[in-house]
Design a protein around this motif. Sequence first.
Motif, short mmCIF file in Angstrom:
data_model
loop_
_atom_site.label_atom_id
_atom_site.label_comp_id
_atom_site.label_asym_id
_atom_site.label_seq_id
_atom_site.Cartn_x
_atom_site.Cartn_y
_atom_site.Cartn_z
N GLY A 157 0.82 -1.21 0.00
CA GLY A 157 0.00 0.00 0.00
C GLY A 157 0.85 1.26 0.00
N LEU A 158 1.92 1.25 0.78
CA LEU A 158 2.85 2.39 0.79
C LEU A 158 3.43 2.58 -0.61
CD1 LEU A 158 4.61 4.58 2.09
CD2 LEU A 158 6.20 2.76 2.75
N ALA A 159 3.87 1.50 -1.24
CA ALA A 159 4.42 1.59 -2.60
C ALA A 159 3.37 2.14 -3.56
CB ALA A 159 4.91 0.23 -3.06
N ALA A 160 2.13 1.71 -3.40
CA ALA A 160 1.06 2.19 -4.28
C ALA A 160 0.84 3.68 -4.10
CB ALA A 160 -0.24 1.43 -3.99
N GLU A 161 0.85 4.14 -2.85
CA GLU A 161 0.63 5.56 -2.59
C GLU A 161 1.78 6.42 -3.10
OE1 GLU A 161 -2.28 6.71 0.38
OE2 GLU A 161 -1.26 5.23 1.65
N LEU A 162 2.99 5.87 -3.10
CA LEU A 162 4.15 6.61 -3.57
C LEU A 162 4.36 6.49 -5.08
CD1 LEU A 162 6.66 5.74 -0.73
CD2 LEU A 162 5.52 7.94 -1.12
N ALA A 163 3.63 5.60 -5.73
CA ALA A 163 3.79 5.39 -7.17
C ALA A 163 3.44 6.65 -7.95
CB ALA A 163 2.90 4.23 -7.63
N ALA A 164 4.05 6.78 -9.10
CA ALA A 164 3.80 7.94 -9.96
C ALA A 164 2.35 7.94 -10.46
CB ALA A 164 4.76 7.90 -11.14
N GLY A 165 1.84 9.12 -10.69
CA GLY A 165 0.50 9.25 -11.27
C GLY A 165 -0.53 9.71 -10.26
N ASP A 166 -1.71 10.03 -10.79
CA ASP A 166 -2.78 10.57 -9.96
C ASP A 166 -3.91 9.57 -9.72
OD1 ASP A 166 -1.54 13.07 -9.78
OD2 ASP A 166 -2.38 13.70 -11.71
N ALA A 167 -3.79 8.37 -10.27
CA ALA A 167 -4.85 7.38 -10.11
C ALA A 167 -4.91 6.90 -8.66
CB ALA A 167 -4.60 6.20 -11.05
N GLU A 168 -5.97 6.22 -8.35
CA GLU A 168 -6.17 5.67 -7.01
C GLU A 168 -5.13 4.57 -6.74
OE1 GLU A 168 -8.28 5.68 -3.42
OE2 GLU A 168 -8.44 7.04 -5.12
N PRO A 169 -4.47 4.59 -5.57
CA PRO A 169 -3.54 3.50 -5.26
C PRO A 169 -4.28 2.19 -5.05
CG PRO A 169 -3.66 5.08 -3.45
CD PRO A 169 -4.52 5.61 -4.55
N ARG A 170 -3.67 1.11 -5.51
CA ARG A 170 -4.29 -0.22 -5.40
C ARG A 170 -3.26 -1.22 -4.91
NH1 ARG A 170 -8.98 -0.67 -8.69
NH2 ARG A 170 -9.38 1.22 -9.88
N VAL A 171 -3.74 -2.23 -4.20
CA VAL A 171 -2.90 -3.33 -3.76
C VAL A 171 -3.49 -4.61 -4.32
CG1 VAL A 171 -2.09 -4.66 -1.75
CG2 VAL A 171 -2.15 -2.15 -1.66
N TYR A 172 -2.60 -5.42 -4.89
CA TYR A 172 -3.02 -6.69 -5.48
C TYR A 172 -2.30 -7.86 -4.81
CZ TYR A 172 -4.94 -3.81 -9.20
OH TYR A 172 -5.66 -2.88 -9.89
N LEU A 173 -3.03 -8.94 -4.64
CA LEU A 173 -2.44 -10.22 -4.26
C LEU A 173 -1.83 -10.78 -5.53
CD1 LEU A 173 -2.22 -12.43 -2.03
CD2 LEU A 173 -4.33 -13.38 -2.98
N VAL A 174 -0.56 -11.17 -5.47
CA VAL A 174 0.15 -11.63 -6.66
C VAL A 174 0.85 -12.96 -6.39
CG1 VAL A 174 0.52 -9.28 -7.53
CG2 VAL A 174 2.27 -10.36 -6.08
N GLU A 175 1.20 -13.65 -7.48
CA GLU A 175 2.02 -14.85 -7.35
C GLU A 175 3.15 -14.77 -8.37
OE1 GLU A 175 -0.67 -18.13 -7.96
OE2 GLU A 175 -0.70 -17.86 -10.13
N PRO A 176 4.36 -15.06 -7.91
CA PRO A 176 5.50 -15.08 -8.84
C PRO A 176 5.33 -16.22 -9.84
CG PRO A 176 6.23 -15.16 -6.53
CD PRO A 176 4.75 -15.34 -6.54
N THR A 177 5.80 -16.03 -11.06
CA THR A 177 5.75 -17.09 -12.07
C THR A 177 7.10 -17.76 -12.24
OG1 THR A 177 6.27 -15.60 -13.90
CG2 THR A 177 3.92 -15.89 -13.34
N GLY A 178 8.11 -17.26 -11.55
CA GLY A 178 9.45 -17.84 -11.65
C GLY A 178 10.24 -17.55 -10.39
N ALA A 179 11.54 -17.63 -10.52
CA ALA A 179 12.43 -17.42 -9.38
C ALA A 179 12.35 -15.98 -8.89
CB ALA A 179 13.87 -17.75 -9.79
N PHE A 180 12.58 -15.80 -7.59
CA PHE A 180 12.65 -14.46 -7.01
C PHE A 180 13.67 -14.47 -5.88
CE2 PHE A 180 9.16 -16.64 -4.90
CZ PHE A 180 9.29 -16.31 -3.57
N GLU A 181 14.05 -13.25 -5.47
CA GLU A 181 15.08 -13.10 -4.45
C GLU A 181 14.70 -11.97 -3.51
OE1 GLU A 181 18.65 -12.05 -6.59
OE2 GLU A 181 17.81 -10.16 -7.27
N ASN A 182 15.38 -11.91 -2.35
CA ASN A 182 15.22 -10.77 -1.46
C ASN A 182 15.58 -9.50 -2.23
OD1 ASN A 182 14.53 -12.20 0.93
ND2 ASN A 182 16.66 -12.69 1.27
N ASP A 183 14.82 -8.44 -2.03
CA ASP A 183 15.09 -7.16 -2.69
C ASP A 183 16.33 -6.52 -2.06
OD1 ASP A 183 15.18 -4.55 -3.60
OD2 ASP A 183 13.14 -4.04 -2.98
N PRO A 184 17.45 -6.43 -2.79
CA PRO A 184 18.66 -5.89 -2.19
C PRO A 184 18.57 -4.40 -1.87
CG PRO A 184 18.97 -6.18 -4.53
CD PRO A 184 17.63 -6.79 -4.18
#
Length: 136
Positions: free
Chosen positions: A51-78
């Motif tokens: 939600g914080l990322a959504a509110e800080l995202a560029a643009g004037d649209a309404e911030p949204r949060v989505y439940l997502v699933e990775p489709t491949g490998a992922f790692e800790n965000d460095p």
Amino acid sequence: MSGALDDGPFFHGTKADLKLGDLLTAGFRSNYRPEIVMNHIYFTAVADGAGLAAELAAGDAEPRVYLVEPTGAFENDPNVTDRKFPGNPTRSYRSADPIRIVAEVTDWKRLTPEALQGWRERLAVLAQDERGEIIN
């Protein structure tokens, strides 16, 4: 999964109006440093963090949060883990592979206008400091 601390559920915050099944991919400009095209798509296991990322995202649209699933490998965000914070306290991840929209989440906590302004000011300071460098 490469060194990640949990298996989700995972969330992504944005101002885009997305549909179930949509795939989010890397290759778009950073919301925090628009001069950088990102090599990864970012997500978190903390709905309010998305939600914080959504509110800080560029643009004037309404911030949204989505439940997502990775489709491949992922790692800790460095960008928010060991280089800047010990471990992964924000439970933030990134993937070069797409993530799929599973559902929209509506019960995340919105920031007050004052708190949001405080975050924007902190990000502006970091952008001027080498600690604010994005690890892409």
